[in-house]
Design an enzyme around this catalytic site. Structure first.
Site, PDB file in Angstrom:
ATOM      1  N   LYS A   1       0.840  -1.210   0.000  1.00 22.94           N
ATOM      2  CA  LYS A   1       0.000   0.000   0.000  1.00 22.94           C
ATOM      3  C   LYS A   1       0.868   1.251   0.000  1.00 22.94           C
ATOM      4  CE  LYS A   1      -3.276   2.599   2.936  1.00 22.94           C
ATOM      5  NZ  LYS A   1      -4.167   2.571   4.111  1.00 22.94           N
TER       6      LYS A   1
ATOM      7  N   ASP B   1       1.589   6.142   5.658  1.00 26.00           N
ATOM      8  CA  ASP B   1       0.606   5.244   5.051  1.00 26.00           C
ATOM      9  C   ASP B   1       1.128   4.589   3.761  1.00 26.00           C
ATOM     10  OD1 ASP B   1      -1.821   4.043   5.526  1.00 26.00           O
ATOM     11  OD2 ASP B   1      -3.007   5.534   4.433  1.00 26.00           O
TER      12      ASP B   1
ATOM     13  N   LYS C   1     -10.234  12.736   8.227  1.00 27.58           N
ATOM     14  CA  LYS C   1      -9.803  12.299   9.551  1.00 27.58           C
ATOM     15  C   LYS C   1      -9.759  13.488  10.508  1.00 27.58           C
ATOM     16  CE  LYS C   1      -6.621   8.588   8.119  1.00 27.58           C
ATOM     17  NZ  LYS C   1      -7.318   7.476   8.798  1.00 27.58           N
TER      18      LYS C   1
ATOM     19  N   ARG D   1      -7.707  -0.245   0.593  1.00 25.95           N
ATOM     20  CA  ARG D   1      -8.255  -1.435  -0.071  1.00 25.95           C
ATOM     21  C   ARG D   1      -8.640  -1.138  -1.516  1.00 25.95           C
ATOM     22  NH1 ARG D   1     -12.666  -2.064   4.539  1.00 25.95           N
ATOM     23  NH2 ARG D   1     -10.849  -1.260   5.653  1.00 25.95           N
TER      24      ARG D   1
ATOM     25  N   GLU E   1      -9.364   3.867   1.847  1.00 22.22           N
ATOM     26  CA  GLU E   1      -8.790   4.027   0.508  1.00 22.22           C
ATOM     27  C   GLU E   1      -7.740   2.969   0.169  1.00 22.22           C
ATOM     28  OE1 GLU E   1      -7.643   5.490   3.156  1.00 22.22           O
ATOM     29  OE2 GLU E   1      -5.534   4.971   2.908  1.00 22.22           O
TER      30      GLU E   1
ATOM     31  N   ASP F   1      -2.546  10.201   3.894  1.00 19.29           N
ATOM     32  CA  ASP F   1      -3.950   9.813   4.040  1.00 19.29           C
ATOM     33  C   ASP F   1      -4.690  10.821   4.919  1.00 19.29           C
ATOM     34  OD1 ASP F   1      -6.385   8.550   4.176  1.00 19.29           O
ATOM     35  OD2 ASP F   1      -5.682   6.858   5.396  1.00 19.29           O
TER      36      ASP F   1
ATOM     37  N   ASP G   1     -12.112   7.110   3.518  1.00 19.52           N
ATOM     38  CA  ASP G   1     -10.930   6.830   4.342  1.00 19.52           C
ATOM     39  C   ASP G   1     -10.529   5.354   4.279  1.00 19.52           C
ATOM     40  OD1 ASP G   1      -8.845   7.371   6.018  1.00 19.52           O
ATOM     41  OD2 ASP G   1     -10.046   7.589   7.839  1.00 19.52           O
TER      42      ASP G   1
HETATM   43  N1  BES Z   1      -4.304   4.409   6.896  1.00 22.09           N
HETATM   44  C1  BES Z   1      -5.455   4.119   7.667  1.00 22.09           C
HETATM   45  C2  BES Z   1      -5.202   3.051   8.729  1.00 22.09           C
HETATM   46  C3  BES Z   1      -4.223   3.399   9.841  1.00 22.09           C
HETATM   47  C4  BES Z   1      -4.693   3.862  11.050  1.00 22.09           C
HETATM   48  C5  BES Z   1      -2.870   3.204   9.681  1.00 22.09           C
HETATM   49  C6  BES Z   1      -3.804   4.141  12.069  1.00 22.09           C
HETATM   50  C7  BES Z   1      -1.978   3.492  10.705  1.00 22.09           C
HETATM   51  C8  BES Z   1      -2.452   3.959  11.904  1.00 22.09           C
HETATM   52  C9  BES Z   1      -6.567   3.601   6.769  1.00 22.09           C
HETATM   53  O1  BES Z   1      -6.586   4.104   5.487  1.00 22.09           O
HETATM   54  C10 BES Z   1      -7.858   3.993   7.396  1.00 22.09           C
HETATM   55  O2  BES Z   1      -8.125   5.156   7.478  1.00 22.09           O
HETATM   56  N2  BES Z   1      -8.637   2.995   7.820  1.00 22.09           N
HETATM   57  C11 BES Z   1      -9.880   3.211   8.437  1.00 22.09           C
HETATM   58  C12 BES Z   1     -10.883   2.317   7.751  1.00 22.09           C
HETATM   59  C13 BES Z   1     -12.302   2.613   8.075  1.00 22.09           C
HETATM   60  C14 BES Z   1     -12.724   3.930   7.484  1.00 22.09           C
HETATM   61  C15 BES Z   1     -13.161   1.507   7.549  1.00 22.09           C
HETATM   62  C16 BES Z   1      -9.768   2.865   9.908  1.00 22.09           C
HETATM   63  O3  BES Z   1      -9.043   1.910  10.229  1.00 22.09           O
HETATM   64  O4  BES Z   1     -10.348   3.555  10.725  1.00 22.09           O
HETATM   65 ZN    ZN Z   2      -4.816   4.727   4.759  1.00 20.61          ZN
HETATM   66 MN    MN Z   3      -7.628   5.913   5.321  1.00 16.33          MN
END
Ligand code: BES
Ligand code: ZN
Ligand code: MN
Length: 506
Positions: A267, A290, A279, A353, A351, A272, A349
């Site tokens: 990834k 990220d 966020k 996947r 993104e 992000d 968010d």
């Molecule tokens: N990049 C984030 C995940 C992340 C969170 C990485 C904390 C490192 C530290 C990812 O893109 C994300 O935002 N995931 C969301 C998914 C949700 C919206 C379904 C999450 O985990 O909250």
């Molecule tokens: Zn992310």
């Molecule tokens: Mn995200």
């Protein structure tokens, strides 16, 4: 970069600024380890007494400096704690102790290590661990300091490892291997730590391509035009909100006589923000990390080019910046992914996947024997497993076990997680083929939702493992052992260990 060499001279006669020995913890007191005998003799058998008078306990990560006042050529002996006695032969304890010592010795030019790898019969496992830990512990990121100041302590320039026979071929091979492998880890740490304004997708792709070409690898970079022509809807959807266009970097290593083909996907979200589903401000700056999965996969290819395992390895690395803007993708959109599957977007968010789905589908077209992706995919990984243990999901129990075991051997712990049917069922869409997350923004099992979504893009019968490294790839707490603040390089060493395992055992 720091140089690494071997010596079979007595540890006490080496012309170095500091000599590192191992000590373990026995009932709260530091007991000299296997590599400390010569030092103890030079100090008239008083090493344990000196350590006791300094209050050393021998606990893991503890560093105690002793002035030797001429008893050894090194003016300072550094006792590095290994923890409980049984840890003296544990590679990870040695790796962490070596790392902690080298961090504490910044500012010294030359350092020697006698951490048990010098004992006859210790094999090369501890040598490998000491070499890796020591090099990892030298890492610093000072690129953006305009003035290092008077108190700046430069990383150790030269490391000597004490071994029974410095001309031994296997020992020399370990030095070469550690140097190439840790150079790859340091490259990833640099990329992860680089501010996101200086590492947007086009710049990241250029740097990856330049490094891989220089290493003698085949490189193909798809820009936004090529992505549109190829139908990479997921990568384009995420990238469309940014003024810096997305990329798909493909790197190939194809040695003669390879029996297996491994595909790697990482990834590469260079920043992000969450996009339209933005966020909170708190902690958002950490989202420069990220792209840690992408950096790891690219660095694995660089290490593979140097180590030359007899197995084909291909990397598919999607890169995009997830921004909110007038051109950004939005919740409610339906995106046609690479390969034709239609995804109903519910949260911009999620993104990672989206870009990984395209890359996984593309990778499967090349019929790999094994497919492994790694990603800072979900905050749910951190909630479930914390900051040091990665979550692993996939389609093949055999491959999952090998990934977990490889991680265990190299000190990158991993834990196997399920992809439950009901989680996937919760992602059925009323209007498209699949939803991007479980309906109603269900907070349960976020890590598993990520795995369930990615599995949709893995070809029938392909052995696939997904490593969620959201926590372990980036250390926001205090440094420890061979890990500093910021990018850690997880899971590069696991992937190299696995690649070497597959090259030898299929
Ligand atoms: N990049 C984030 C995940 C992340 C969170 C990485 C904390 C490192 C530290 C990812 O893109 C994300 O935002 N995931 C969301 C998914 C949700 C919206 C379904 C999450 O985990 O909250
Ligand atoms: Zn992310
Ligand atoms: Mn995200």
């Amino acid at each position: 970069m720091t140089t690494l060499s071997l010596s079979d001279s007595p540890a006490t006669t080496l012309a170095v600024d500091a000599l590192v020995i191992g000590v373990h913890a026995d009932d709260g007191r530091a007991v000299p380890g296997p590599g400390a005998a010569e030092v103890d003799a030079a100090l008239g058998g008083k090493l344990a007494a000196i350590l006791a008078s300094l209050g050393a306990s021998g606990s893991a990560g503890e560093i105690t400096k002793i002035a030797t006042l001429g008893a050894t050529t090194a003016p300072v002996v550094v006792a590095a704690g290994l923890g409980k006695p049984e840890k003296a032969a544990d590679p990870e304890a040695v790796r962490q102790a070596a790392g902690a010592a080298l961090r504490a010795l910044a500012g010294s030019a030359k350092v020697a290590l006698s951490l048990g790898s010098g004992s006859p019969g210790s094999g090369n496992g501890l040598l490998r661990a000491a070499a890796e830990g020591a090099l990892l512990g030298t890492y610093q990121f000072v690129t953006y300091k305009s003035d290092l100041g008077k108190s700046y302590k430069a990383p150790v320039a030269a490391i000597t490892l004490i071994v029974p026979d410095a001309k031994d071929k296997a020992a020399k091979a370990e030095v070469k291997r550690a140097s190439a492998l840790i150079a790859a880890v340091q490259q990833t740490r640099d990329w992860v730590n680089t501010p996101p304004n200086d590492l947007r997708p086009p710049a990241f792709a250029d740097q990856a391509g330049t490094a891989a070409t220089k290493a003698g690898l085949e490189v193909e970079i798809l820009d936004e035009k090529a992505l549109r022509k190829g139908g990479y809807g997921g990568i384009l959807a995420v990238g469309t909100g940014s003024a810096a266009a997305p990329r798909l970097v493909q790197i190939r290593y194809r040695p003669a006589g390879a029996k297996k083909h491994i595909a790697l996907v990482g990834k590469g979200i260079t920043f992000d923000t969450g996009g339209i589903s933005i966020k909170p401000a708190q902690g958002m700056a950490d989202m420069k990390s990220d792209m840690a999965g992408a950096a790891a996969v690219i660095s694995v290819m660089l290490a593979v080019a140097a180590l030359k395992p007899k197995v084909a390895v291909s990397a598919y690395v999607p890169m995009a910046e997830n921004m909110p803007s007038g051109s950004a993708y939005r919740p409610g959109d339906v995106v046609t992914m690479y390969g034709g599957k239609k995804v109903e977007v519910l949260n911009t968010d999620a993104e990672g996947r989206m870009i990984l789905g395209d890359a996984l589908a593309r990778a499967c077209e090349d019929s790999p024997d094994y497919l492994i992706d790694t990603a800072t995919l979900t905050g749910g990984q951190v909630v479930a497993l914390g900051h040091r243990i990665s979550g692993v999901m996939g389609t093949s129990d055999g491959l999952l076990g090998r990934v977990k075991d490889a991680g265990q051997r190299v000190g990158e712990p991993m834990w196997l997680m399920p992809i439950p049917d009901e989680v996937r069922a919760g992602m059925d869409s009323a209007i498209a083929d699949v939803m991007q997350i479980v309906a109603g923004f269900d907070r349960g099992g976020h890590m598993l939702q990520g795995g369930a979504f990615l599995r949709e893009f893995v070809g029938e019968g392909v052995e696939w493992a997904h490593i969620d490294i959201a926590g372990p790839s980036y250390n926001t707490s205090a440094p420890y052992g061979y890990i500093g603040k910021g990018g850690t390089g997880v899971p590069i060493r696991t992937l190299i260990e696995l690649i070497e395992d597959i090259a030898s055992n299929g």
